[in-house]
Design an enzyme around this catalytic site. Sequence first.
Site, PDB file in Angstrom:
ATOM      1  N   HIS A  84      -3.562   7.054   2.524  1.00  0.00           N
ATOM      2  CA  HIS A  84      -3.921   5.765   1.935  1.00  0.00           C
ATOM      3  C   HIS A  84      -5.279   5.333   2.481  1.00  0.00           C
ATOM      4  O   HIS A  84      -5.573   5.520   3.661  1.00  0.00           O
ATOM      5  CB  HIS A  84      -2.848   4.715   2.263  1.00  0.00           C
ATOM      6  CG  HIS A  84      -3.283   3.336   1.914  1.00  0.00           C
ATOM      7  ND1 HIS A  84      -3.710   3.014   0.643  1.00  0.00           N
ATOM      8  CD2 HIS A  84      -3.404   2.209   2.657  1.00  0.00           C
ATOM      9  CE1 HIS A  84      -4.055   1.734   0.627  1.00  0.00           C
ATOM     10  NE2 HIS A  84      -3.884   1.227   1.834  1.00  0.00           N
ATOM     11  N   ASN A 132     -10.173  -0.687  -0.302  1.00  0.00           N
ATOM     12  CA  ASN A 132      -8.724  -0.500  -0.264  1.00  0.00           C
ATOM     13  C   ASN A 132      -8.132  -1.007  -1.579  1.00  0.00           C
ATOM     14  O   ASN A 132      -8.190  -2.206  -1.863  1.00  0.00           O
ATOM     15  CB  ASN A 132      -8.165  -1.293   0.932  1.00  0.00           C
ATOM     16  CG  ASN A 132      -6.658  -1.159   1.097  1.00  0.00           C
ATOM     17  OD1 ASN A 132      -5.972  -0.620   0.226  1.00  0.00           O
ATOM     18  ND2 ASN A 132      -6.149  -1.666   2.208  1.00  0.00           N
ATOM     19  N   CYS A 181       0.816  -1.226   0.000  1.00  0.00           N
ATOM     20  CA  CYS A 181       0.000   0.000   0.000  1.00  0.00           C
ATOM     21  C   CYS A 181       0.845   1.269   0.000  1.00  0.00           C
ATOM     22  O   CYS A 181       0.332   2.351  -0.268  1.00  0.00           O
ATOM     23  CB  CYS A 181      -0.947  -0.002   1.192  1.00  0.00           C
ATOM     24  SG  CYS A 181      -2.094  -1.372   1.119  1.00  0.00           S
TER      25      CYS A 181
HETATM   26  N1  ACO Z   1     -18.318  -9.420   8.654  1.00  0.00           N
HETATM   27  C1  ACO Z   1     -18.870  -9.690   9.837  1.00  0.00           C
HETATM   28  N2  ACO Z   1     -18.137  -9.968  10.936  1.00  0.00           N
HETATM   29  C2  ACO Z   1     -16.802  -9.961  10.815  1.00  0.00           C
HETATM   30  C3  ACO Z   1     -16.164  -9.687   9.589  1.00  0.00           C
HETATM   31  C4  ACO Z   1     -16.979  -9.394   8.476  1.00  0.00           C
HETATM   32  N3  ACO Z   1     -16.472  -9.090   7.276  1.00  0.00           N
HETATM   33  N4  ACO Z   1     -14.826  -9.754   9.782  1.00  0.00           N
HETATM   34  C5  ACO Z   1     -14.631 -10.058  11.069  1.00  0.00           C
HETATM   35  N5  ACO Z   1     -15.819 -10.199  11.703  1.00  0.00           N
HETATM   36  C6  ACO Z   1     -16.086 -10.521  13.103  1.00  0.00           C
HETATM   37  C7  ACO Z   1     -14.929 -11.253  13.740  1.00  0.00           C
HETATM   38  O1  ACO Z   1     -15.026 -12.633  13.491  1.00  0.00           O
HETATM   39  C8  ACO Z   1     -15.114 -10.910  15.207  1.00  0.00           C
HETATM   40  O2  ACO Z   1     -16.127 -11.739  15.749  1.00  0.00           O
HETATM   41  P1  ACO Z   1     -15.995 -12.333  17.240  1.00  0.00           P
HETATM   42  O3  ACO Z   1     -15.964 -11.135  18.127  1.00  0.00           O
HETATM   43  O4  ACO Z   1     -17.231 -13.163  17.377  1.00  0.00           O
HETATM   44  O5  ACO Z   1     -14.710 -13.100  17.252  1.00  0.00           O
HETATM   45  C9  ACO Z   1     -15.680  -9.489  15.179  1.00  0.00           C
HETATM   46  O6  ACO Z   1     -16.187  -9.294  13.841  1.00  0.00           O
HETATM   47  C10 ACO Z   1     -14.658  -8.423  15.492  1.00  0.00           C
HETATM   48  O7  ACO Z   1     -13.514  -8.668  14.688  1.00  0.00           O
HETATM   49  P2  ACO Z   1     -12.233  -7.781  14.833  1.00  0.00           P
HETATM   50  O8  ACO Z   1     -11.187  -8.300  13.904  1.00  0.00           O
HETATM   51  O9  ACO Z   1     -11.890  -7.620  16.257  1.00  0.00           O
HETATM   52  O10 ACO Z   1     -12.809  -6.403  14.255  1.00  0.00           O
HETATM   53  P3  ACO Z   1     -12.117  -4.995  14.224  1.00  0.00           P
HETATM   54  O11 ACO Z   1     -12.990  -4.014  14.866  1.00  0.00           O
HETATM   55  O12 ACO Z   1     -10.681  -5.055  14.638  1.00  0.00           O
HETATM   56  O13 ACO Z   1     -12.126  -4.666  12.659  1.00  0.00           O
HETATM   57  C11 ACO Z   1     -10.754  -4.735  10.679  1.00  0.00           C
HETATM   58  C12 ACO Z   1     -11.497  -5.529  11.741  1.00  0.00           C
HETATM   59  C13 ACO Z   1     -11.752  -3.890   9.893  1.00  0.00           C
HETATM   60  C14 ACO Z   1     -10.049  -5.703   9.753  1.00  0.00           C
HETATM   61  C15 ACO Z   1      -9.738  -3.802  11.376  1.00  0.00           C
HETATM   62  O14 ACO Z   1      -8.980  -4.505  12.306  1.00  0.00           O
HETATM   63  C16 ACO Z   1      -8.812  -3.110  10.394  1.00  0.00           C
HETATM   64  O15 ACO Z   1      -9.221  -2.262   9.631  1.00  0.00           O
HETATM   65  N6  ACO Z   1      -7.519  -3.411  10.429  1.00  0.00           N
HETATM   66  C17 ACO Z   1      -6.546  -2.766   9.564  1.00  0.00           C
HETATM   67  C18 ACO Z   1      -6.794  -3.085   8.128  1.00  0.00           C
HETATM   68  C19 ACO Z   1      -5.717  -2.440   7.309  1.00  0.00           C
HETATM   69  O16 ACO Z   1      -5.278  -1.354   7.526  1.00  0.00           O
HETATM   70  N7  ACO Z   1      -5.234  -3.120   6.363  1.00  0.00           N
HETATM   71  C20 ACO Z   1      -4.152  -2.525   5.655  1.00  0.00           C
HETATM   72  C21 ACO Z   1      -4.004  -3.194   4.466  1.00  0.00           C
HETATM   73  S1  ACO Z   1      -2.637  -2.420   3.782  1.00  0.00           S
HETATM   74  C22 ACO Z   1      -1.860  -3.426   2.713  1.00  0.00           C
HETATM   75  O17 ACO Z   1      -0.714  -3.231   2.531  1.00  0.00           O
HETATM   76  C23 ACO Z   1      -2.554  -4.551   2.067  1.00  0.00           C
END
Ligand code: ACO
Length: 321
Positions: free
Chosen positions: A248, A278, A103
């Site tokens: 980003h 993204n 990214c």
């Molecule tokens: N739909 C429904 N529920 C979901 C989904 C989904 N798509 N994904 C996860 N859940 C559930 C999980 O299973 C979990 O359930 P549980 O509590 O029963 O175990 C619950 O939702 C909470 O999951 P978390 O992972 O704790 O959710 P969080 O609030 O942390 O959000 C997210 C997750 C959106 C992925 C966040 O952590 C995030 O944005 N992280 C950074 C992403 C990022 O910046 N990526 C960069 C990519 S850059 C590159 O170089 C590719």
Amino acid sequence: MYVPPKLVTNKDLEKLMDTSDEWIRQRSGIEERHYVEGPEGPSDLALIASRNAIAAAGLTPENIDMIIFATLAPDYYFPGSACLLQNKLGLAGIPALDVRCQCTGFLYALNIAKLFVESRQYQHVLVVGAEVHSTVLDFATRSRDVTVLFGDGSGAVVVSPSPDEKRRILSMHLHADGAHTDRLCIKKPGTLGTDFISEVLIDEGEARPYMDGRYVFKHAVTRLKECVDEALAANRMGIGDVDWYLFHQANLRINESVANAMGIPAAKAPSNIQRYGNCSAASIPILLHETVASGQIGPGDTVCLAGFGAGFTWASAILKF
Ligand code: ACO
């Protein structure tokens, strides 16, 4: 910029996996994204963005001296997508370089272009960020945390010498910390280990994207703040001296956290993740295009670009328009 026409909403993803429009919007801000249909790779998306960028710069493809292509999802394992794009643009002979910094790739590529132009080795360098994520993503519920976040797209710019001393790339800062490689990755196909790819490795999930979401989130917020601070300090600027902060587009909440913590007004940090998800290396140039094309960014404006991605890698740029 260019994104493929096929629009995929959160509701569409609900039909494929156990997720919900509400969850995706709340956690990421994303409402829809675009996916390729049929055999289209990042070099195909990049071709259209590149033609648009070259025309917008008042140039023709023959004026381009070098191509730098940032992607984490190249058309082939090898050769690089820059060679494919070079052929599609009909520019045989000019150098074509792939940048693999995820990214943050567009910013690394921009810095390389800046140095080639400043050194006068090349005059017009085409810098592209393009990704086709949709053909790598896993649409089973087990991968829902990653799959819902990503979209396909491309953005491009031409870096050239500026006749106006004031209109230029004022600074760039690049960083990486390889201690975190395993927190956000796709390991296979890859040469480490006995099998480049195998059914067993596919079954074990090694060919699917893996992300430790919360870990990535925390690091992204910290590193983005650090690198914006670093960029401002290097230019002896305060938050208010920058007209636009283009971050980003990984997660709306990451960017809101950074903006809140730094006192950046929301109106100065526009986002389009709602419409594209993204797009990794393509996110910053897509946002740059939209804010310039809409007239938000205009002559004289100071713009800060900042990104964070797998590696981990992170970087910033300050541009004077
Ligand atoms: N739909 C429904 N529920 C979901 C989904 C989904 N798509 N994904 C996860 N859940 C559930 C999980 O299973 C979990 O359930 P549980 O509590 O029963 O175990 C619950 O939702 C909470 O999951 P978390 O992972 O704790 O959710 P969080 O609030 O942390 O959000 C997210 C997750 C959106 C992925 C966040 O952590 C995030 O944005 N992280 C950074 C992403 C990022 O910046 N990526 C960069 C990519 S850059 C590159 O170089 C590719």
